[in-house]
Design a protein around this motif. Structure first.
Motif, PDB file in Angstrom:
ATOM      1  N   LEU A  78       0.833  -1.205   0.000  1.00  0.00           N
ATOM      2  CA  LEU A  78       0.000   0.000   0.000  1.00  0.00           C
ATOM      3  C   LEU A  78       0.866   1.253   0.000  1.00  0.00           C
ATOM      4  CD1 LEU A  78      -2.926   1.063   0.178  1.00  0.00           C
ATOM      5  CD2 LEU A  78      -2.705   0.962   2.675  1.00  0.00           C
ATOM      6  N   ALA A  79       1.946   1.257   0.795  1.00  0.00           N
ATOM      7  CA  ALA A  79       2.831   2.426   0.869  1.00  0.00           C
ATOM      8  C   ALA A  79       3.512   2.695  -0.466  1.00  0.00           C
ATOM      9  CB  ALA A  79       3.881   2.213   1.960  1.00  0.00           C
ATOM     10  N   LEU A  80       3.991   1.644  -1.127  1.00  0.00           N
ATOM     11  CA  LEU A  80       4.662   1.821  -2.420  1.00  0.00           C
ATOM     12  C   LEU A  80       3.695   2.318  -3.490  1.00  0.00           C
ATOM     13  CD1 LEU A  80       6.910  -1.371  -2.422  1.00  0.00           C
ATOM     14  CD2 LEU A  80       7.656   0.997  -2.127  1.00  0.00           C
ATOM     15  N   ALA A  81       2.493   1.754  -3.506  1.00  0.00           N
ATOM     16  CA  ALA A  81       1.489   2.213  -4.471  1.00  0.00           C
ATOM     17  C   ALA A  81       1.129   3.672  -4.224  1.00  0.00           C
ATOM     18  CB  ALA A  81       0.239   1.328  -4.384  1.00  0.00           C
ATOM     19  N   GLY A  82       0.989   4.032  -2.952  1.00  0.00           N
ATOM     20  CA  GLY A  82       0.682   5.422  -2.612  1.00  0.00           C
ATOM     21  C   GLY A  82       1.795   6.366  -3.003  1.00  0.00           C
ATOM     22  N   GLY A  83       3.059   5.938  -2.817  1.00  0.00           N
ATOM     23  CA  GLY A  83       4.183   6.791  -3.175  1.00  0.00           C
ATOM     24  C   GLY A  83       4.239   7.083  -4.658  1.00  0.00           C
ATOM     25  N   ILE A 105       8.217   8.754  -2.163  1.00  0.00           N
ATOM     26  CA  ILE A 105       8.154   7.314  -1.875  1.00  0.00           C
ATOM     27  C   ILE A 105       8.910   7.005  -0.576  1.00  0.00           C
ATOM     28  CG2 ILE A 105       8.827   5.013  -2.673  1.00  0.00           C
ATOM     29  CD1 ILE A 105       8.328   5.965  -5.523  1.00  0.00           C
ATOM     30  N   GLY A 106      10.080   7.604  -0.401  1.00  0.00           N
ATOM     31  CA  GLY A 106      10.832   7.411   0.835  1.00  0.00           C
ATOM     32  C   GLY A 106      10.063   7.898   2.050  1.00  0.00           C
ATOM     33  N   ASN A 107       9.350   9.000   1.885  1.00  0.00           N
ATOM     34  CA  ASN A 107       8.533   9.546   2.977  1.00  0.00           C
ATOM     35  C   ASN A 107       7.480   8.537   3.420  1.00  0.00           C
ATOM     36  OD1 ASN A 107       6.327  10.897   4.327  1.00  0.00           O
ATOM     37  ND2 ASN A 107       7.141  12.848   3.612  1.00  0.00           N
ATOM     38  N   LEU A 108       6.742   7.967   2.469  1.00  0.00           N
ATOM     39  CA  LEU A 108       5.657   7.047   2.812  1.00  0.00           C
ATOM     40  C   LEU A 108       6.190   5.716   3.334  1.00  0.00           C
ATOM     41  CD1 LEU A 108       2.882   7.575   0.130  1.00  0.00           C
ATOM     42  CD2 LEU A 108       3.407   8.878   2.184  1.00  0.00           C
ATOM     43  N   VAL A 109       7.304   5.256   2.798  1.00  0.00           N
ATOM     44  CA  VAL A 109       7.907   4.015   3.295  1.00  0.00           C
ATOM     45  C   VAL A 109       8.324   4.184   4.753  1.00  0.00           C
ATOM     46  CG1 VAL A 109       9.946   2.515   3.135  1.00  0.00           C
ATOM     47  CG2 VAL A 109       8.647   3.103   1.070  1.00  0.00           C
ATOM     48  N   TYR A 110       8.941   5.335   5.063  1.00  0.00           N
ATOM     49  CA  TYR A 110       9.312   5.562   6.470  1.00  0.00           C
ATOM     50  C   TYR A 110       8.078   5.592   7.360  1.00  0.00           C
ATOM     51  CZ  TYR A 110      10.111   7.666  10.866  1.00  0.00           C
ATOM     52  OH  TYR A 110      10.081   7.883  12.224  1.00  0.00           O
TER      53      TYR A 110
END
Length: 458
Positions: A108-113, A153-158
């Protein structure tokens, strides 16, 4: 998931021990972590305000911040759904479900990024113009946002990784990662803005590089752990049932965040009509006001995790007591912060600008709004408890109507009759007060907690 009654204590003490002590042990690392996360944009605003000018400060500290909160806030809200699901399974010691939830969450995080990267790069100029930003800050705003979204993407992954760690009771390591990345951000800000004279582009570049560092650190932690929440790259896949459950809890939180941001964007657009000095003053107050919001966010995360794990462990009496402890702690902390703001306000404001007019207006805004912070406490604690037990939809609707729609109606209704900055600002205490009353009625008369109280009686 069925409740497991008489379940032994959880892995980390959240389901055992003195409630206020457990909340504090969890709260402070989150608070300090949120503080350092807040410093990302605050450091950018302080440095460009001092070394570039109030136009750059207005762009970085005001206009861009509201748009970032709109888009990023939605997916951070979705991560709270993942955190609730993980915390419930973790409290119930269902290790296999914990692992599946973790991998579904990162999908979900990667798709959102990727989605935010595309949206941000394409629609940034149109969004800035739609907010009515003055011409002198338009270029700064577009430059900052386009670079910022390159690192989204890095923001959402963190944020997803940190949410998972907190869900299992580890609030310290996300703090350490944020300290490292924030200090990196400040150092790079000084290098790019002050030394290399890259202005807002340098501030944005410093932000995305430091956010990438925090993402790498949190992923290394999740990959190396031997616990049930370990991340295994080859296991990255979506479990449809768990995704549905995460969305069911996280979507209301994401929409709630978006509604907050939309109302704030409309208010920002209204404030943009009062000129650069007022925009800069509101931006400065927003950075100082952020101390209160990050404190409430930290308490909210603590209450949600506490509720989720105790719900999963079947400890409903403890869950219920945790809500009242959270309310009391929030009240004490708000009083202390309010006193601090009135005492240290001028010094804090001077960190962002040397402009006398901006400093005076910022202090006036602070004195007007800070006394009403108490009206927000119920809006924070009650819905966080309800989200922890899976009751997310109705609280989201209450918040959207009470603090978002009502706020916008006031700005365009009362603002048309009595135009002015303080008419606009009145929308905040008015909406907080009405929403607090709505939550008192819902929590005790209609919510999932009312049904859980019957289980206690039985």
């Amino acid at each position: 998931m069925t409740l497991k009654k008489n379940h032994p204590a959880g892995y980390n003490g959240i389901t055992d021990g003195v409630i206020w002590q457990q909340l504090l042990l969890f709260f402070f690392p989150i608070l300090f972590g949120t503080f350092f996360q807040q410093l990302y944009n605050t450091a950018d605003a302080m440095i460009v305000g001092k070394f570039v000018g109030k136009e750059a400060l207005s762009a970085v500290g005001g206009t861009t911040g509201t748009l970032i909160n709109l888009l990023v806030g939605f997916f951070v809200g979705m991560s709270s759904g993942a955190a609730v699901v993980v915390s419930q399974f973790y409290g119930a010691k269902e290790d296999q479900q914990v692992q599946k939830s973790v991998h579904t969450s990162f999908c979900l995080a990667l798709a959102g990024g990727v989605t935010l990267l595309v949206i941000g790069e394409i629609f940034t100029p149109a969004a800035i113009r739609a907010m009515g930003a003055p011409e002198e800050i338009l270029g700064y705003s577009v430059t900052y946002l386009r670079i910022y979204f390159l690192g989204i993407i890095g923001n959402l992954v963190y944020n997803m990784g940190a949410a998972i760690l907190r869900a299992v009771g580890d609030s310290k390591r996300p703090l350490y990662f944020l300290v490292a990345s924030c200090l990196t951000n400040i150092a790079l800000d000084l290098l790019f803005v002050v030394c290399f004279h890259m202005e807002v582009a340098g501030a944005a570049l410093a932000t995305i590089m430091s956010q990438l560092l925090s993402a790498v650190l949190v992923m290394i932690t999740l990959i190396r752990t031997k616990e049930s929440y370990r991340f295994i790259p080859k296991e990255l896949r979506v479990e449809p049932v768990l995704l549905k459950r995460i969305i069911k809890i996280g979507l209301p939180a994401g929409l709630q965040s978006m509604m907050y941001s939309i109302s704030n964007i409309l208010i920002q657009a209204n404030i943009n009509g009062y000129g650069t000095n007022t925009i800069a003053s509101w931006a400065v107050y927003g950075k100082i006001d952020g101390i209160f919001w990050m404190t409430m966010d930290a308490m909210g995360i603590s209450v949600t995790t506490f509720a989720g794990q105790n719900f999963g462990a079947g400890k409903i009496r403890r869950l219920k007591k945790g809500t009242y402890v959270g309310l009391l702690m929030s009240t004490i902390i708000t009083a202390a912060l309010g006193l601090f703001m009135f005492t240290a306000g001028p010094v804090l404001i001077s960190l962002f600008t040397n402009d006398v007019d901006v400093m005076a207006e910022s202090m006036n805004i602070l004195c007007f709004l800070v006394p009403f912070w108490f009206c927000y406490i119920c809006v924070n604690v009650y819905p966080c408890t309800l989200r922890g037990v899976g009751d997310a939809l109705i609280p989201m609707l209450i918040i959207c109507v009470g603090t978002c729609i009502l706020r916008v109606l006031w700005v365009f209704g009362a603002g048309a009759v009595h135009p002015g900055l303080y008419t606009t600002l009145t929308s905040y205490p008015l909406s907080w007060s009405i929403t607090s009353l709505a939550f008192l009625v819902y929590y005790y008369r209609f919510s999932a907690m009312r049904k859980l109280n019957k289980l206690i009686e039985e």
